[in-house]
Design an enzyme around this catalytic site. Structure first.
Site, PDB file in Angstrom:
ATOM      1  N   PRO A 166       2.843   7.468  13.486  1.00 36.91           N
ATOM      2  CA  PRO A 166       3.188   8.015  12.230  1.00 36.91           C
ATOM      3  C   PRO A 166       3.696   6.905  11.134  1.00 36.91           C
ATOM      4  O   PRO A 166       3.791   5.778  11.469  1.00 36.91           O
ATOM      5  CB  PRO A 166       4.372   8.966  12.686  1.00 36.91           C
ATOM      6  N   GLU A 238     -10.110   8.714   6.431  1.00 32.93           N
ATOM      7  CA  GLU A 238      -9.994   9.840   5.460  1.00 32.93           C
ATOM      8  C   GLU A 238      -9.155   9.149   4.178  1.00 32.93           C
ATOM      9  O   GLU A 238      -7.748   8.850   4.763  1.00 32.93           O
ATOM     10  CB  GLU A 238      -9.361  10.796   6.141  1.00 32.93           C
ATOM     11  N   CYS A 272      -3.757  14.809  -0.570  1.00 34.85           N
ATOM     12  CA  CYS A 272      -5.105  13.724  -0.822  1.00 34.85           C
ATOM     13  C   CYS A 272      -5.853  14.693  -1.765  1.00 34.85           C
ATOM     14  O   CYS A 272      -6.395  14.024  -2.656  1.00 34.85           O
ATOM     15  CB  CYS A 272      -5.593  13.593   0.408  1.00 34.85           C
TER      16      CYS A 272
HETATM   17  P1  NAD Z   1      -0.643   4.101   3.420  1.00 37.76           P
HETATM   18  O1  NAD Z   1      -2.375   3.556   3.677  1.00 37.76           O
HETATM   19  O2  NAD Z   1       0.390   3.270   2.791  1.00 37.76           O
HETATM   20  O3  NAD Z   1      -0.382   4.347   4.925  1.00 37.76           O
HETATM   21  C1  NAD Z   1      -1.001   5.090   5.651  1.00 37.76           C
HETATM   22  C2  NAD Z   1      -0.779   4.780   7.346  1.00 37.76           C
HETATM   23  O4  NAD Z   1      -0.985   3.382   7.753  1.00 37.76           O
HETATM   24  C3  NAD Z   1       0.999   4.745   7.627  1.00 37.76           C
HETATM   25  O5  NAD Z   1       0.961   5.016   8.716  1.00 37.76           O
HETATM   26  C4  NAD Z   1       1.189   3.125   7.506  1.00 37.76           C
HETATM   27  O6  NAD Z   1       2.514   2.898   8.097  1.00 37.76           O
HETATM   28  C5  NAD Z   1      -0.181   2.640   8.065  1.00 37.76           C
HETATM   29  N1  NAD Z   1      -0.082   1.107   7.504  1.00 37.76           N
HETATM   30  C6  NAD Z   1       0.159   0.436   6.773  1.00 37.76           C
HETATM   31  N2  NAD Z   1      -0.437  -0.910   6.576  1.00 37.76           N
HETATM   32  C7  NAD Z   1      -1.316  -0.892   7.344  1.00 37.76           C
HETATM   33  C8  NAD Z   1      -2.213  -1.797   8.028  1.00 37.76           C
HETATM   34  N3  NAD Z   1      -2.268  -3.005   7.431  1.00 37.76           N
HETATM   35  N4  NAD Z   1      -2.995  -1.438   9.052  1.00 37.76           N
HETATM   36  C9  NAD Z   1      -2.864  -0.496   9.830  1.00 37.76           C
HETATM   37  N5  NAD Z   1      -2.121   0.422   9.293  1.00 37.76           N
HETATM   38  C10 NAD Z   1      -1.232   0.622   8.161  1.00 37.76           C
HETATM   39  O7  NAD Z   1      -0.873   5.446   2.662  1.00 37.76           O
HETATM   40  P2  NAD Z   1       0.277   6.545   2.578  1.00 37.76           P
HETATM   41  O8  NAD Z   1       1.156   6.120   1.230  1.00 37.76           O
HETATM   42  O9  NAD Z   1       1.422   6.701   3.803  1.00 37.76           O
HETATM   43  O10 NAD Z   1      -0.339   7.908   2.189  1.00 37.76           O
HETATM   44  C11 NAD Z   1      -0.703   8.271   1.232  1.00 37.76           C
HETATM   45  C12 NAD Z   1      -2.169   8.029   0.921  1.00 37.76           C
HETATM   46  O11 NAD Z   1      -2.943   8.671   1.784  1.00 37.76           O
HETATM   47  C13 NAD Z   1      -2.977   8.368  -0.147  1.00 37.76           C
HETATM   48  O12 NAD Z   1      -3.682   7.722  -0.843  1.00 37.76           O
HETATM   49  C14 NAD Z   1      -3.330   9.798   0.203  1.00 37.76           C
HETATM   50  O13 NAD Z   1      -4.567  10.042  -0.722  1.00 37.76           O
HETATM   51  C15 NAD Z   1      -3.977   9.413   1.542  1.00 37.76           C
HETATM   52  N6  NAD Z   1      -4.177  10.684   2.288  1.00 37.76           N
HETATM   53  C16 NAD Z   1      -5.681  11.045   2.361  1.00 37.76           C
HETATM   54  C17 NAD Z   1      -5.872  11.961   3.172  1.00 37.76           C
HETATM   55  C18 NAD Z   1      -7.600  12.442   3.570  1.00 37.76           C
HETATM   56  O14 NAD Z   1      -7.534  13.213   4.236  1.00 37.76           O
HETATM   57  N7  NAD Z   1      -8.331  11.825   3.015  1.00 37.76           N
HETATM   58  C19 NAD Z   1      -4.942  12.964   3.737  1.00 37.76           C
HETATM   59  C20 NAD Z   1      -3.512  12.717   3.091  1.00 37.76           C
HETATM   60  C21 NAD Z   1      -3.425  11.357   2.648  1.00 37.76           C
END
Ligand code: NAD
Length: 467
Positions: A166, A238, A272
Site C-alpha cells: 500500500p 492503471e 482517478c
Molecule cells: P503514486 O504514483 O505517487 O504512488 C502509487 C504507489 O506507488 C504508492 O504505493 C507509492 O508508494 C508507490 N511508489 C512510489 N514510487 C514508486 C516507484 N518508484 N516504484 C514503485 N512504486 C512506487 O500515486 P498516488 O499519489 O499514491 O495516487 C494518486 C494517483 O493514482 C493519481 O494519479 C490517480 O489518478 C492514480 N489512480 C489511478 C487509478 C486507476 O484505476 N487508473 C485509481 C486510483 C488512483
C-alpha cells in the site's frame, strides 16, 4: 527515533514510520518500515505458497469466500481505520469495504474456461490457462482497500500468490485487511508489506515477481514499467485520469447538478475517474457555474468521522500543496473562483471546494490532474470544439456526456478517447466490465473476466485425433 519491532518476516526486525490523520495533520500511529532487503524472503515464501494454492480451484473459491466473510465481520473497525488515515467520510469508507468484499466474492466464483480450437485440422487442440506465480501489487492512497481488492481478488482467484504494497500514506487499513484475509487463506498466499521508497521500486524490479500490477500516477507508472522490464514481468498499469464531462445544449442543469457535483467531489476529488473538467455550451455557462458553486458553498467539510461531514480533507500534505499550487497558478493567470480557491484555516489538510471559471487555455488545472476538490468549468462554442478539447490531453481514462436526448448524447460519448464513457452520470463501474485506460491512463485490462485472464497465461496442447 523509530522503534524497532519484529514484523512480517520471522526473524526480521523493522523500524516504523509515522501515519498521519489528515483531519488533524497529527501523527496518530505508526507502521512497519520494511526494507527492500526483506523482499527476497517475502517473495520466496510467496513462491513456495504458490504450489499448493494453484493446485485446487474449488479450495480457492471457498477460501476467498471465507475471506470476504472475515472482512465483512470486521467492517466497522476497517471503515473507521480507513477514515482515520485516508480522511474520507465514514459512509464512504463503509462503501469501500463493501466494494472490497464484493470484488472478492465476484472473482472467487470466476474460473477460466478451457476451450477447444476447431480449425478443421485432424488435431485436437485445447487452450488451457495457467497461473503466473507471485504477483506484486502496488496501490495508491485514495482507495487503499478497494484498489487492493481489485488486484488481489483476480490474481488469487487465478491461482497466483501476491505481495501487496500500500501507499505509505495509508498502510494501516491494508495491514488490518491483510490480517483478516490471513484468517481464511493459506499462509503466504497474500503478504502485505509496508514501507517507504525504494520498497515499491524494488518490489517492481524483483526477479521472483511474474506480474506487476500497479495503480498510481503516470510518472510512477513509467518507473514501474522500467523496473519490471529487467525481469520481463508482465505489467498492468492503471494510471491517472483527467476525465471530461461534456454538457450538451439540451441538458437539464437543475436535474443533473447534484450528480455532476458529486462526480467531481466524491472522496474530495481524489478519484482517478472523477470529473476533473466540465465543458459547457457558452449560453449555459453562467447557469452551470452558479449551480455547482452553490453546492460547493453549501457542502459540509470536516473530519470524516464527524457524522455530518460530506467532504473530508485532502489525504496528505504534499497533495494539499499540489492542489493549492495548481489553483493559485490558475487564479494568478486570470481564473476566477466562483467558490473556494483556498485552504481552510485550522488544523488538517482541508481545502475549500472550488469551482473555477475564466481559466486560461492550457492551464494545468485543465490539462493536468488536480486530484483534489477543484473543478474548472470551461465554455465552448461548437460541439466539435468540445469533443476536441475533451480528447486534447494525454489522459484517457473515462468521460461523460450530459443531455436530455440520450441517443445524441451517446453519439457524442462514442467520440471520446477513453476506456469508459457514461451518459448523465460518471465513474460508476460494473464488476463485470473491462477496465482500461487509453493513452497515458494505462496499459493492460483489469476488471471482469479480463481481470482474471490478465493474471493467467495460455497453455495450448495439440494431440492427433484418435483413429
Ligand atoms: P503514486 O504514483 O505517487 O504512488 C502509487 C504507489 O506507488 C504508492 O504505493 C507509492 O508508494 C508507490 N511508489 C512510489 N514510487 C514508486 C516507484 N518508484 N516504484 C514503485 N512504486 C512506487 O500515486 P498516488 O499519489 O499514491 O495516487 C494518486 C494517483 O493514482 C493519481 O494519479 C490517480 O489518478 C492514480 N489512480 C489511478 C487509478 C486507476 O484505476 N487508473 C485509481 C486510483 C488512483
Amino acid at each position: 527515533m523509530p522503534t524497532p519491532e519484529a514484523d512480517g518476516v520471522p526473524g526480521r526486525r523493522s523500524s516504523r514510520f509515522p501515519v498521519v490523520d489528515p483531519a488533524t495533520g497529527e501523527t496518530f500511529d505508526e507502521a512497519p518500515d520494511q526494507q527492500p532487503a526483506e523482499l527476497d524472503e517475502v517473495v520466496a515464501r510467496a513462491r513456495r505458497a504458490w504450489g499448493g494454492w494453484r493446485a485446487d480451484q474449488a479450495a480457492r473459491t471457498s477460501a476467498l469466500l471465507a475471506a470476504a466473510d472475515a472482512v465483512d465481520a470486521a467492517g466497522d473497525d476497517l471503515a473507521r481505520l480507513l477514515t482515520r488515515e485516508q480522511g474520507k467520510p465514514l459512509a464512504e469508507s463503509y462503501a469501500e469495504v463493501a466494494r472490497t468484499t464484493a470484488r472478492l466474492r465476484y472473482f472467487a466464483e470466476l474460473a477460466p474456461r478451457t476451450r477447444r480450437i476447431d480449425d478443421g485440422r485432424p488435431v485436437r487442440s485445447e487452450i488451457r490457462w495457467r497461473s503466473l506465480g507471485p504477483v506484486a501489487a502496488i496501490v495508491p492512497w485514495n482507495f487503499p482497500l478497494q484498489l487492493a481488492a481489485a488486484k488481489f481478488a483476480p490474481a488469487l482467484a487465478a491461482g497466483n500468490t501476491m505481495v501487496l504494497k500500500p501507499s505509505p500514506f495509508t498502510p494501516l487499513a491494508t495491514r488490518l485487511l491483510g490480517s483478516l484475509l490471513a484468517t481464511a487463506l493459506p499462509e503466504d498466499v497474500l503478504t502485505v508489506v509496508t514501507g517507504r521508497e525504494p520498497l515499491g521500486a524494488r518490489l517492481a524490479a524483483h526477479p521472483g515477481i511474474r506480474h506487476v500490477t500497479f495503480t498510481g500516477s503516470v510518472p510512477t507508472g513509467r518507473a514501474v514499467a522500467g523496473a519490471a522490464a529487467a525481469s520481463l514481468a508482465r505489467v498492468t498499469l492503471e494510471l491517472g485520469g483527467n476525465d471530461a464531462a461534456v454538457l450538451l445544449d439540451d441538458v437539464d442543469v437543475d436535474g443533473i447538478a447534484d450528480r455532476l457535483f458529486w462526480a467531481a467531489f466524491r472522496n474530495c476529488g481524489q478519484v482517478c475517474m472523477a470529473v476533473k473538467r466540465v465543458y459547457v455550451p457558452a449560453r449555459l455557462h453562467a447557469e452551470v457555474v452558479e449551480a455547482l458553486a452553490r453546492r460547493a458553498k453549501a457542502v459540509t467539510v470536516g473530519p470524516g468521522l464527524d457524522p455530518g461531514t460530506r467532504l473530508g480533507p485532502v489525504n496528505n500534505a504534499p497533495q494539499l500543496a499540489r492542489v493549492e499550487q495548481i489553483t493559485e497558478q490558475a487564479l494568478a493567470h486570470g481564473a476566477r473562483a466562483a467558490s473556494g480557491g483556498h485552504r481552510l484555516d485550522g488544523p488538517g489538510y482541508f481545502f475549500a471546494p472550488t469551482i473555477l471559471t475564466d481559466v486560461p487555455p492550457g492551464s494545468p488545472v485543465v490539462t493536468g490532474e488536480q486530484f483534489g476538490p477543484v473543478l474548472p468549468v470551461v465554455p465552448y462554442g461548437t460541439l466539435d470544439e468540445a469533443v476536441d478539447a475533451a480528447n486534447g490531453t494525454g489522459f484517457g481514462l473515462g468521460g461523460s456526456v450530459w443531455g436530455t436526448d440520450l441517443d445524441r448524447a451517446e453519439a457524442v460519448a462514442d467520440r471520446l478517447e477513453c476506456g469508459t464513457a457514461w451518459i448523465n452520470h460518471h465513474a460508476e463501474l460494473s464488476l463485470h466490465q473491462p477496465f482500461a485506460g487509453v493513452k497515458d491512463s494505462g496499459v493492460g485490462v483489469a476488471g471482469g473476466p479480463w481481470g482474471l485472464y490478465g493474471n493467467l497465461r495460455p497453455f495450448v496442447v495439440h494431440r492427433p485425433e484418435e483413429g
